[in-house]
Design an enzyme around this catalytic site. Structure first.
Site, mmCIF file in Angstrom:
data_model
loop_
_atom_site.group_PDB
_atom_site.id
_atom_site.type_symbol
_atom_site.label_atom_id
_atom_site.label_comp_id
_atom_site.label_asym_id
_atom_site.label_seq_id
_atom_site.Cartn_x
_atom_site.Cartn_y
_atom_site.Cartn_z
ATOM 1 N N ASN A 235 0.305 -8.431 7.818
ATOM 2 C CA ASN A 235 0.858 -7.469 8.088
ATOM 3 C C ASN A 235 1.523 -7.570 9.860
ATOM 4 O O ASN A 235 2.745 -8.692 10.361
ATOM 5 C CB ASN A 235 -0.065 -6.159 8.817
ATOM 6 C CG ASN A 235 0.457 -4.650 8.753
ATOM 7 O OD1 ASN A 235 0.742 -4.398 9.216
ATOM 8 N ND2 ASN A 235 0.426 -4.245 7.760
ATOM 9 N N ARG A 236 2.419 -6.877 10.660
ATOM 10 C CA ARG A 236 2.990 -7.012 11.676
ATOM 11 C C ARG A 236 2.624 -6.952 13.168
ATOM 12 O O ARG A 236 1.662 -6.593 13.614
ATOM 13 C CB ARG A 236 3.726 -4.880 11.972
ATOM 14 C CG ARG A 236 4.862 -4.833 10.582
ATOM 15 C CD ARG A 236 4.463 -3.332 10.423
ATOM 16 N NE ARG A 236 5.540 -2.687 9.083
ATOM 17 C CZ ARG A 236 5.119 -3.095 8.207
ATOM 18 N NH1 ARG A 236 3.119 -2.837 7.896
ATOM 19 N NH2 ARG A 236 6.508 -2.514 6.740
ATOM 20 N N HIS B 152 4.239 -10.007 7.683
ATOM 21 C CA HIS B 152 3.631 -11.208 6.899
ATOM 22 C C HIS B 152 3.927 -12.590 7.180
ATOM 23 O O HIS B 152 4.278 -13.032 6.804
ATOM 24 C CB HIS B 152 4.060 -10.167 5.660
ATOM 25 C CG HIS B 152 2.948 -9.245 4.873
ATOM 26 N ND1 HIS B 152 2.735 -8.829 5.287
ATOM 27 C CD2 HIS B 152 3.886 -8.068 4.089
ATOM 28 C CE1 HIS B 152 2.117 -7.733 4.881
ATOM 29 N NE2 HIS B 152 2.561 -7.393 3.810
ATOM 30 N N HIS C 83 -2.427 -10.850 -0.240
ATOM 31 C CA HIS C 83 -1.291 -9.671 -1.000
ATOM 32 C C HIS C 83 -1.855 -9.293 -2.458
ATOM 33 O O HIS C 83 -0.510 -8.857 -3.323
ATOM 34 C CB HIS C 83 -0.141 -9.625 -0.439
ATOM 35 C CG HIS C 83 1.128 -8.387 0.001
ATOM 36 N ND1 HIS C 83 0.623 -7.121 -0.919
ATOM 37 C CD2 HIS C 83 0.961 -7.737 1.499
ATOM 38 C CE1 HIS C 83 0.911 -6.253 -0.378
ATOM 39 N NE2 HIS C 83 1.183 -6.721 1.197
ATOM 40 N N TYR D 124 -2.089 -7.215 -5.577
ATOM 41 C CA TYR D 124 -1.518 -5.836 -6.234
ATOM 42 C C TYR D 124 -2.169 -5.564 -8.079
ATOM 43 O O TYR D 124 -2.082 -6.113 -8.741
ATOM 44 C CB TYR D 124 0.298 -5.448 -5.959
ATOM 45 C CG TYR D 124 0.968 -5.139 -5.519
ATOM 46 C CD1 TYR D 124 1.655 -6.594 -4.341
ATOM 47 C CD2 TYR D 124 2.275 -4.034 -5.034
ATOM 48 C CE1 TYR D 124 2.414 -6.917 -3.652
ATOM 49 C CE2 TYR D 124 2.547 -3.954 -4.075
ATOM 50 C CZ TYR D 124 2.776 -5.337 -3.383
ATOM 51 O OH TYR D 124 3.904 -5.521 -1.980
ATOM 52 N N ASP E 104 -0.878 3.901 3.677
ATOM 53 C CA ASP E 104 -0.203 2.320 3.791
ATOM 54 C C ASP E 104 -0.522 2.394 5.796
ATOM 55 O O ASP E 104 -0.153 1.842 6.427
ATOM 56 C CB ASP E 104 1.493 1.997 3.623
ATOM 57 C CG ASP E 104 1.248 1.173 4.596
ATOM 58 O OD1 ASP E 104 0.988 0.300 4.862
ATOM 59 O OD2 ASP E 104 3.515 0.379 4.486
ATOM 60 N N GLN F 125 -6.345 -3.002 5.229
ATOM 61 C CA GLN F 125 -4.946 -2.040 4.684
ATOM 62 C C GLN F 125 -5.328 -2.107 3.647
ATOM 63 O O GLN F 125 -5.011 -2.513 2.643
ATOM 64 C CB GLN F 125 -3.989 -3.374 5.088
ATOM 65 C CG GLN F 125 -2.422 -2.063 5.045
ATOM 66 C CD GLN F 125 -1.923 -1.956 6.040
ATOM 67 O OE1 GLN F 125 -2.807 -2.365 6.991
ATOM 68 N NE2 GLN F 125 -1.218 -0.919 6.632
ATOM 69 N N GLU G 205 -6.039 -5.082 1.343
ATOM 70 C CA GLU G 205 -5.549 -6.551 2.453
ATOM 71 C C GLU G 205 -6.388 -6.368 3.510
ATOM 72 O O GLU G 205 -6.722 -5.789 4.718
ATOM 73 C CB GLU G 205 -4.253 -6.512 2.720
ATOM 74 C CG GLU G 205 -2.990 -6.346 1.374
ATOM 75 C CD GLU G 205 -2.319 -5.668 2.056
ATOM 76 O OE1 GLU G 205 -1.216 -6.000 2.923
ATOM 77 O OE2 GLU G 205 -1.496 -4.622 1.312
HETATM 78 C C1 GAL Z 1 1.796 -3.900 3.028
HETATM 79 C C2 GAL Z 1 2.805 -3.441 4.210
HETATM 80 C C3 GAL Z 1 3.742 -3.132 3.496
HETATM 81 C C4 GAL Z 1 4.631 -3.230 2.639
HETATM 82 C C5 GAL Z 1 3.937 -4.347 2.357
HETATM 83 C C6 GAL Z 1 5.580 -4.969 1.575
HETATM 84 O O1 GAL Z 1 0.840 -4.922 3.267
HETATM 85 O O2 GAL Z 1 1.291 -2.396 5.236
HETATM 86 O O3 GAL Z 1 3.785 -1.433 4.849
HETATM 87 O O4 GAL Z 1 5.332 -4.076 4.159
HETATM 88 O O5 GAL Z 1 2.577 -4.738 2.167
HETATM 89 O O6 GAL Z 1 6.393 -4.217 0.792
#
Ligand code: GAL
Length: 337
Positions: A77-78, A103, A173, A175, A233, A270, A298
């Site tokens: 994350n950020r 990331h 990450h 999905y 998010d 997350q 996450e």
């Molecule tokens: C998630 C993040 C989102 C976006 C995504 C990648 O982990 O929370 O904001 O960046 O990854 O597209």
């Protein structure tokens, strides 16, 4: 376990795919990004379903910018302003989501080819050496990630050591779409996050620094409920976090009857509902992955924790071992009460 060549990097480095098996579960992992590429299990009628998004070619993995299935590091994350101060020194990171760092930067762990330390029928251990200064982080970091199938679950064990004090916040990450990776949007699927607090964010998705109650807000997902028209998010704070494995989230597909619980030793999770998935290349077998075509859970330290002293610290002191564990546990149900 089977191993096959998945593709070759532009410099000729081979990328392998390993398929782990345990009972009714199988799971594909590629060494590019250490990414989870498939997870197949029977639905309530006994029909095999692949509940992870992924691609057929290495080129598609390199082309997409959604971090599909990948291991994320050094910092998931950020980090706001792409900077932090550690032991009195300021470090500047790649601002790959300007002005912020996302990331792990431009060439995060998701874009590197991982080594294979060991591969057995139901378990695979990957390794990565991240050199001092990579993406702006201090210290040579040695990372080991083990994927294990067993007890109707996929477990991920993370371990890292650095020769200088650094930051460490590793995640995966994946999905997920519990109705099948090619089944379209997840609005009918149900979610529960038992956590009573979350970290509110500003317009750039950077936490403002408070940890607020979910009570009375759309963040209150303490009861299992269909996603419906909402999107998320956000980072939830794990209740009573003490580093032991705790339930962080649950998801359920009424269509397939597949239920998933996420447990973690980390302080946050997350919940991301694929809000930016559009524009994704075609997936496995030509599948279309639309906006809200999957969700991510996450496990992590809170976003921007290096700049917020009140958040649990993701600082890894030199020579100490960083460890975390995340478990995705699967079950089948007719319905939820
Ligand atoms: C998630 C993040 C989102 C976006 C995504 C990648 O982990 O929370 O904001 O960046 O990854 O597209």
């Amino acid at each position: 376990m089977t191993e096959k060549l998945f593709g070759k990097m532009p410099d000729g480095t081979p990328v392998e795919e390993y398929t782990l098996r345990d009972g009714e579960l199988s799971c594909g992992v590629i060494t590019y990004g250490g990414a989870l590429r498939s997870l197949v299990l029977p639905d309530r009628a006994g029909k095999p379903v692949d509940i992870l998004l992924g691609f057929d070619t290495l080129e598609d993995y390199q082309r997409q910018d959604k971090y599909i299935g990948a291991l994320i590091g050094r910092y998931a994350n950020r980090i706001g302003g792409s900077r932090f101060v550690l032991e009195g020194q300021e470090y500047r990171l790649a601002a790959n989501e300007s002005p912020n760092h996302l990331h792990g930067g431009v060439t995060g762990f998701d874009k590197q080819v991982w080594g294979v330390e060991s591969a057995l029928e139901n378990t695979l251990t990957l390794t990565l050496q991240s050199p001092d200064g990579q993406e702006g982080y201090p210290g040579n970091l040695e990372v080991t990630v083990t994927y294990t199938l067993g007890d109707s679950a996929l477990s991920i064990d993370y371990r890292a050591v650095s020769d200088r004090t650094t930051l460490c916040n590793l995640t995966n990450h994946a999905y997920w779409n519990l109705s099948g990776h090619n089944s379209g949007d997840i609005r009918e699927q149900q979610f529960r996050l038992p956590n009573s607090r979350y970290t509110p964010v500003d317009a750039g998705a950077i936490p403002t620094g408070t940890i607020d109650p979910v009570e009375g807000t759309p963040m209150d997902l303490r009861q299992l409920q269909a996603l419906g028209k909402r999107e998320y998010d956000h980072n939830w704070a794990i209740d009573n976090w003490d580093g032991t494995l705790r339930l962080a989230a649950q998801a359920f597909s009424p269509g397939t009857g597949i239920d998933m619980e996420v447990l973690t030793t980390l302080p946050g999770i997350q919940f991301y509902t694929g809000n930016f998935l559009d524009g994704c290349p075609k997936g496995k077998g030509g599948a279309v992955y639309p906006r809200h075509g999957a969700f991510c859970l996450e496990t992590q330290y809170y976003p921007n924790s290096p700049n917020i002293p009140d958040f649990p610290s993701a600082v890894l002191p030199a020579g100490e071992v960083w460890r975390s564990k995340t478990v995705y546990r699967f079950g089948k149900r007719d319905h939820h009460d």
